[in-house]
Write a protein that holds these residues in place. Structure first.
Motif, short mmCIF file in Angstrom:
data_model
loop_
_atom_site.label_atom_id
_atom_site.label_comp_id
_atom_site.label_asym_id
_atom_site.label_seq_id
_atom_site.Cartn_x
_atom_site.Cartn_y
_atom_site.Cartn_z
N ALA A 35 0.74 -1.07 0.18
CA ALA A 35 -0.21 0.14 0.01
C ALA A 35 0.92 1.32 0.18
O ALA A 35 0.46 2.03 -0.54
CB ALA A 35 -0.93 -0.01 1.22
N GLY A 36 2.12 0.99 0.61
CA GLY A 36 3.00 2.31 0.45
C GLY A 36 2.52 3.38 1.61
O GLY A 36 2.97 4.61 1.52
N ILE A 37 1.72 3.07 2.48
CA ILE A 37 1.58 3.88 3.76
C ILE A 37 1.77 3.32 4.97
O ILE A 37 2.20 2.09 5.04
CB ILE A 37 0.09 4.54 3.53
N ARG A 38 1.58 3.94 6.02
CA ARG A 38 2.03 3.51 7.43
C ARG A 38 0.85 2.42 7.88
O ARG A 38 -0.18 2.27 7.30
CB ARG A 38 1.99 4.81 8.48
N GLN A 39 1.36 1.50 8.88
CA GLN A 39 0.54 0.39 9.39
C GLN A 39 -0.66 0.99 9.81
O GLN A 39 -1.77 0.22 9.69
CB GLN A 39 1.19 -0.50 10.48
N SER A 40 -0.80 1.93 10.59
CA SER A 40 -1.90 2.65 11.00
C SER A 40 -2.97 2.84 9.99
O SER A 40 -4.26 2.52 10.25
CB SER A 40 -1.75 3.76 11.82
N GLY A 41 -2.65 3.36 8.81
CA GLY A 41 -3.38 3.68 7.84
C GLY A 41 -3.95 2.23 7.25
O GLY A 41 -5.22 1.96 6.60
N VAL A 42 -3.15 1.33 7.03
CA VAL A 42 -3.50 0.16 6.30
C VAL A 42 -4.56 -0.54 7.39
O VAL A 42 -5.42 -1.20 6.72
CB VAL A 42 -2.16 -0.70 6.14
N SER A 43 -4.13 -0.45 8.72
CA SER A 43 -5.07 -1.04 9.56
C SER A 43 -6.51 -0.43 9.63
O SER A 43 -7.56 -1.32 9.61
CB SER A 43 -4.62 -0.99 10.83
N ARG A 44 -6.69 0.80 9.29
CA ARG A 44 -7.74 1.57 9.07
C ARG A 44 -8.61 1.15 7.84
O ARG A 44 -9.81 0.81 8.22
CB ARG A 44 -7.48 3.14 9.15
N HIS A 45 -7.73 1.01 6.97
CA HIS A 45 -8.42 0.48 5.60
C HIS A 45 -8.90 -0.96 5.70
O HIS A 45 -9.97 -1.29 5.44
CB HIS A 45 -7.54 0.68 4.51
N LEU A 46 -8.01 -1.59 6.31
CA LEU A 46 -8.52 -3.07 6.62
C LEU A 46 -9.62 -3.32 7.30
O LEU A 46 -10.58 -4.20 7.17
CB LEU A 46 -7.31 -3.95 7.16
N GLY A 47 -9.75 -2.56 8.38
CA GLY A 47 -10.98 -2.42 9.29
C GLY A 47 -12.26 -2.03 8.28
O GLY A 47 -13.46 -2.55 8.49
N ILE A 48 -12.18 -1.15 7.54
CA ILE A 48 -13.50 -0.71 6.78
C ILE A 48 -13.76 -1.89 5.47
O ILE A 48 -14.74 -2.32 5.50
CB ILE A 48 -13.08 0.66 5.94
N LEU A 49 -12.59 -2.52 5.04
CA LEU A 49 -12.72 -3.74 4.10
C LEU A 49 -13.30 -4.75 4.83
O LEU A 49 -14.32 -5.52 4.30
CB LEU A 49 -11.45 -3.78 3.53
N GLU A 50 -12.90 -4.98 6.24
CA GLU A 50 -13.41 -6.14 6.97
C GLU A 50 -14.87 -5.91 7.02
O GLU A 50 -15.81 -7.00 7.07
CB GLU A 50 -12.53 -6.24 8.23
N GLN A 51 -15.25 -4.87 7.70
CA GLN A 51 -16.44 -4.27 7.97
C GLN A 51 -17.71 -4.47 7.00
O GLN A 51 -18.68 -4.86 6.87
CB GLN A 51 -16.75 -2.97 8.49
N ARG A 52 -17.02 -4.14 5.68
CA ARG A 52 -17.89 -4.22 4.41
C ARG A 52 -17.88 -5.70 3.97
O ARG A 52 -18.57 -5.95 2.95
CB ARG A 52 -17.52 -2.96 3.32
N GLY A 53 -17.24 -6.63 4.44
CA GLY A 53 -17.08 -7.91 4.04
C GLY A 53 -16.10 -8.30 2.84
O GLY A 53 -16.15 -9.42 2.49
N PHE A 54 -15.38 -7.17 2.58
CA PHE A 54 -14.38 -7.61 1.49
C PHE A 54 -13.18 -8.42 1.91
O PHE A 54 -12.63 -9.18 0.99
CB PHE A 54 -13.77 -6.15 0.97
N VAL A 55 -12.85 -8.27 3.23
CA VAL A 55 -11.84 -9.33 3.79
C VAL A 55 -12.10 -9.68 4.86
O VAL A 55 -13.07 -9.62 5.73
CB VAL A 55 -10.36 -8.38 3.92
N ALA A 56 -11.21 -11.03 5.28
CA ALA A 56 -11.59 -11.69 6.51
C ALA A 56 -10.22 -11.79 6.86
O ALA A 56 -9.13 -11.99 6.52
CB ALA A 56 -12.23 -13.02 6.18
N ALA A 57 -10.10 -11.71 8.55
CA ALA A 57 -9.07 -11.95 9.23
C ALA A 57 -8.79 -13.03 10.01
O ALA A 57 -10.00 -13.56 10.58
CB ALA A 57 -8.88 -10.62 10.04
N ARG A 58 -7.82 -13.68 10.07
CA ARG A 58 -7.43 -15.04 10.67
C ARG A 58 -6.24 -14.96 11.63
O ARG A 58 -5.29 -14.57 11.09
CB ARG A 58 -7.23 -16.15 9.64
N PRO A 59 -6.60 -14.99 12.84
CA PRO A 59 -5.44 -15.08 13.66
C PRO A 59 -4.37 -16.32 13.64
O PRO A 59 -5.14 -17.33 13.42
CB PRO A 59 -5.88 -14.68 15.12
#
Length: 110
Positions: A35-59
């Motif tokens: 993405a070329g941005i800081r981790q906090s920004g990627v985490s924010r975008h991943l949160g949006i993508l996860e909330q909208r169902g585009f991505v899933a997270a697996r610990p």
């Protein structure tokens, strides 16, 4: 504000994250590099993508692995199908017209 799937995908950083996930599951660190941005920004975008169902997270241990979920893409594909049929019909007519023009110009003596 109630974002649509199109609003979510309008962001170029989110599209880069999704593109990076096309090849399979990835940890956040890989997505930060893509993405070329800081981790906090990627985490924010991943949160949006996860909330909208585009991505899933697996610990996995202390990290989280992200992957694409097919459902929202299938919904977008279904919505686009009607428009695709419209454009394909127009392109077919355009192709036929070009073919007719090429054929008639080949028959015309020079």
């Amino acid at each position: 504000m109630n974002e649509t799937n199109f609003d979510v995908l309008a962001d170029p950083t989110r599209r880069r994250i999704l593109a990076a996930l096309r090849d399979g599951e990835r940890p956040v660190g890989d997505l930060v590099r893509e993405a070329g941005i800081r981790q906090s920004g990627v985490s924010r975008h991943l949160g949006i993508l996860e909330q909208r169902g585009f991505v899933a997270a697996r610990p996995e241990g202390q990290r989280r692995l992200y992957s694409l979920r097919p459902e929202p893409f299938a919904e977008l594909e279904a919505w686009l199908a009607d428009y695709r049929r419209l454009w394909e019909a127009r392109l077919d007519r355009f192709g036929a017209a070009l073919e007719a023009q090429t054929t008639s110009s080949e028959k015309t003596p020079r």
